[in-house]
Design an enzyme around this catalytic site. Structure first.
Site, PDB file in Angstrom:
ATOM      1  N   CYS A   1      -0.488  10.831   6.413  1.00 33.41           N
ATOM      2  CA  CYS A   1      -1.311  11.308   5.577  1.00 33.41           C
ATOM      3  C   CYS A   1      -2.194  12.079   6.138  1.00 33.41           C
ATOM      4  O   CYS A   1      -3.135  11.482   6.709  1.00 33.41           O
ATOM      5  CB  CYS A   1      -1.580  10.413   4.403  1.00 33.41           C
TER       6      CYS A   1
ATOM      7  N   ASN B   1       0.834  -1.233  -0.017  1.00 37.96           N
ATOM      8  CA  ASN B   1      -0.149   0.081   0.016  1.00 37.96           C
ATOM      9  C   ASN B   1       0.988   1.266   0.177  1.00 37.96           C
ATOM     10  O   ASN B   1       1.730   1.160   0.913  1.00 37.96           O
ATOM     11  CB  ASN B   1      -0.930   0.021   1.299  1.00 37.96           C
ATOM     12  N   GLY B   2       0.790   2.043  -1.096  1.00 35.18           N
ATOM     13  CA  GLY B   2       1.637   3.239  -1.159  1.00 35.18           C
ATOM     14  C   GLY B   2       2.144   3.473  -2.518  1.00 35.18           C
ATOM     15  O   GLY B   2       1.512   2.834  -3.313  1.00 35.18           O
TER      16      GLY B   2
ATOM     17  N   CYS C   1      -1.116  14.204  -5.460  1.00 34.84           N
ATOM     18  CA  CYS C   1      -0.457  13.349  -4.326  1.00 34.84           C
ATOM     19  C   CYS C   1       0.531  12.424  -5.220  1.00 34.84           C
ATOM     20  O   CYS C   1       0.275  11.529  -5.916  1.00 34.84           O
ATOM     21  CB  CYS C   1      -1.320  12.499  -3.582  1.00 34.84           C
TER      22      CYS C   1
HETATM   23  S1  SF4 Z   1      -0.198  14.442  -0.464  1.00 32.17           S
HETATM   24 FE1  SF4 Z   1      -2.290  14.655   0.389  1.00 32.17          FE
HETATM   25  S2  SF4 Z   1      -3.252  12.583  -0.105  1.00 32.17           S
HETATM   26 FE2  SF4 Z   1      -0.847  12.498  -0.517  1.00 32.17          FE
HETATM   27  S3  SF4 Z   1       0.026  11.438   1.284  1.00 32.17           S
HETATM   28 FE3  SF4 Z   1       0.195  13.774   1.316  1.00 32.17          FE
HETATM   29  S4  SF4 Z   1      -1.599  14.570   2.463  1.00 32.17           S
HETATM   30 FE4  SF4 Z   1      -2.078  12.571   1.689  1.00 32.17          FE
END
Ligand code: SF4
Length: 510
Positions: A261, A125-126, A407
């Site tokens: 996140c 996951n990721g 993201c």
């Molecule tokens: S960019 Fe936004 S969706 Fe992606 S990990 Fe960072 S906070 Fe989460």
């Protein structure tokens, strides 16, 4: 099993409305338990994290058997399949693609055989951000992508399997994991041992649970609840766990630099999950309260955009004193089909998912609370639909700040050019969606609601501050491994994207 089948866009594949999630991972080590069924129910609890493919591998000390296919967990597995999967440990995965296309070959767990003949089954996951660099290293080490596979997960499994031949899987992981950059929660196994690892920033959640006769690792605490496991602790950022007959071993492959996140709190995680000790549901209600304080308005009724807007709408109503009510009914199943809609059905657009309760809405000044705006198309359709249903005012309130940046750590937002907040100011967005007023919660309020220090959170999609450095070149993007030219493979030059995907995003980042 099918070997080459691509999933068509589903009815629900309206990126217009939702940022799409990443994946769910689940692992269990429990001799004497039906590990395949435990994993099935664990994945069932994590279904919201990935709906394109699902898979389970089981190991019994002698061999690993993997079953996976495109589709929902309940579509891929039935009683007969599960009862054929025997073992004392299992790895499960439900996938939404953030690297590589939606094909059977890219479904997980990924299976490899090491040079010593033992198996390796891995779920991820990721999203890595140094995939191009790893591809060059893989080629130098003589590691090939499995036929048709185009994911960073496949690359990792290949590097692990290659290194495990000399030094064993655990030592191979200790050496490989520090070289990975990006977001990764990994769960993998050989025939005897279950492993789990989390990136040093801990971008995605991963938790450890205890069964009476074993251990569980899962993306969210809600998956522990559903299999009757008690929460032990989070897998620490930069930690590797190994679980076998000798017990649970923990080692560090990197110093933790937590950057969880923040979007998990807004939308991604289940409301009944707890992250870093904070209930996701309580966070969302609190965001709604803060939203009401920051963006008050005179109105008759607060309604949520179900389901993800519901807790924030409750909080908004509590803080504002405006009555809360259901004004939209969500069809929970329409997004769960892979049947292509006809043109007539497609023209119904948002009504496939949301239908207004006219008796509730007619003649009212509404506050409509949603979790986020990505492209804005759905909110525009929603406002129009509510006016047609008789609303006299529509005030839109959003439980996150404007999404301005893509993201690169595992969420498939639109590219930057497609994000409505990238091209328009607040009033421009309000006019674009046709609302009487528009209010986003501030990033400060969102952080405060999460009860985490800002320094321990990633909020890059809101503020552009990417906590894990991105590559200098355009070496990033969902289809990277499908577009890299052959010269990258030779290692003679920096990899070059053939399809251009990701170049725009990478070049525009701050
Ligand atoms: S960019 Fe936004 S969706 Fe992606 S990990 Fe960072 S906070 Fe989460």
């Amino acid at each position: 099993m099918p070997t080459d089948r691509s999933v068509p866009d589903s009815v629900s594949d309206d990126n217009e409305r939702e940022p799409r999630e990443e994946c769910g991972v689940f692992g269990v080590w429990a001799p004497g338990e039906d590990v395949a069924k435990l994993t099935y129910y664990g994945l069932y609890a994590l279904q919201h994290r990935g709906q394109e493919a699902a898979g389970i591998s089981v190991a019994d000390g002698k061999q690993i058997v993997v079953f996976k296919d495109l589709g929902l967990v309940s579509q891929v597995f039935d009683e007969q399949i599960l009862s054929s999967l025997h073992g004392h440990l299992a790895v499960g995965h439900c996938r939404y693609s953030t690297t590589g296309s939606t094909t059977w070959e890219n479904a997980q767990p990924v299976f490899r055989t090491t040079a010593t003949g033992s198996g390796l089954s891995l779920g991820h996951n990721g999203n890595l951000v140094n995939t191009a660099e790893l591809l060059v290293r893989a080629k130098e080490a003589g590691v090939d992508m499995r036929g048709g596979a185009t994911t960073d997960s496949d690359l990792m499994s290949g590097l692990l399997a290659a290194a495990a031949a000399d030094k064993g899987l655990e030592q191979a992981a200790i050496e490989l994991l520090p070289t990975l950059r990006g977001a990764f929660c990994l769960v993998w196994s050989d025939e005897n041992t279950l492993y789990a690892a989390r990136d040093p920033q801990g971008v995605r959640p991963l938790v450890l649970g205890r069964l009476e006769r074993g251990w569980v690792v899962a993306s969210e605490t809600a998956a522990l609840d559903i299999v009757g496991a008690s929460f032990v602790r989070e897998v620490e950022p930069g930690e590797l766990l190994a679980i076998d007959a000798e017990g649970l071993r923990s080692s560090r492959f990197a110093n933790p630099e937590p950057k969880g996140c923040i979007f998990e709190y807004v939308y991604l995680a289940r409301p009944d999950t707890t992250i870093s000790g904070r209930s996701v549901h309580a966070t969302r209600v609190d965001i709604g309260r803060r939203l009401a304080a920051e963006h008050p308005v005179e109105a008759d009724l607060v309604i949520p955009v179900p389901e993800s807007g519901t807790p924030a709408a409750i909080g908004y109503a509590q803080a504002s004193g405006i009555p809360y009510g259901s004004g939209l009914v969500k069809n929970a199943y329409v997004g769960r089909t892979f049947i292509q809609p006809s043109q007539t059905i497609r023209q119904l657009g948002i009504r496939l998912k949301l239908n207004p309760l006219r008796d509730v809405i007619r003649g009212k000044r509404l506050v409509v609370v949603d979790d986020s705006i990505v492209r804005g198309n759905t909110q525009r359709a929603l406002v129009r639909m509510l006016r047609e249903a008789g609303a006299i005012e529509v005030h839109v309130r959003i439980a996150s700040p404007p999404v301005r940046w893509p993201c690169f750590y595992g969420i498939d937002f639109a590219s930057r050019a497609e994000l409505i907040a990238n091209g328009l100011d607040f009033d421009g967005i309000r006019r674009s969606i046709g609302a009487d007023s528009l209010g986003y919660v501030s990033l400060e309020a969102l952080v405060a609601a999460s009860e985490q220090p800002k320094t321990r959170l990633c909020s890059a999609c809101f503020d552009g501050e990417y906590p894990i450095p991105l590559p200098e070149d355009a070496m990033i993007g969902k289809h990277l491994l499908e577009g890299i030219e052959a010269k990258a493979v030779s290692g003679s030059a920096a990899p070059v994207l053939a399809n251009g995907y990701g170049a725009e995003d990478a070049l525009r980042r701050p």
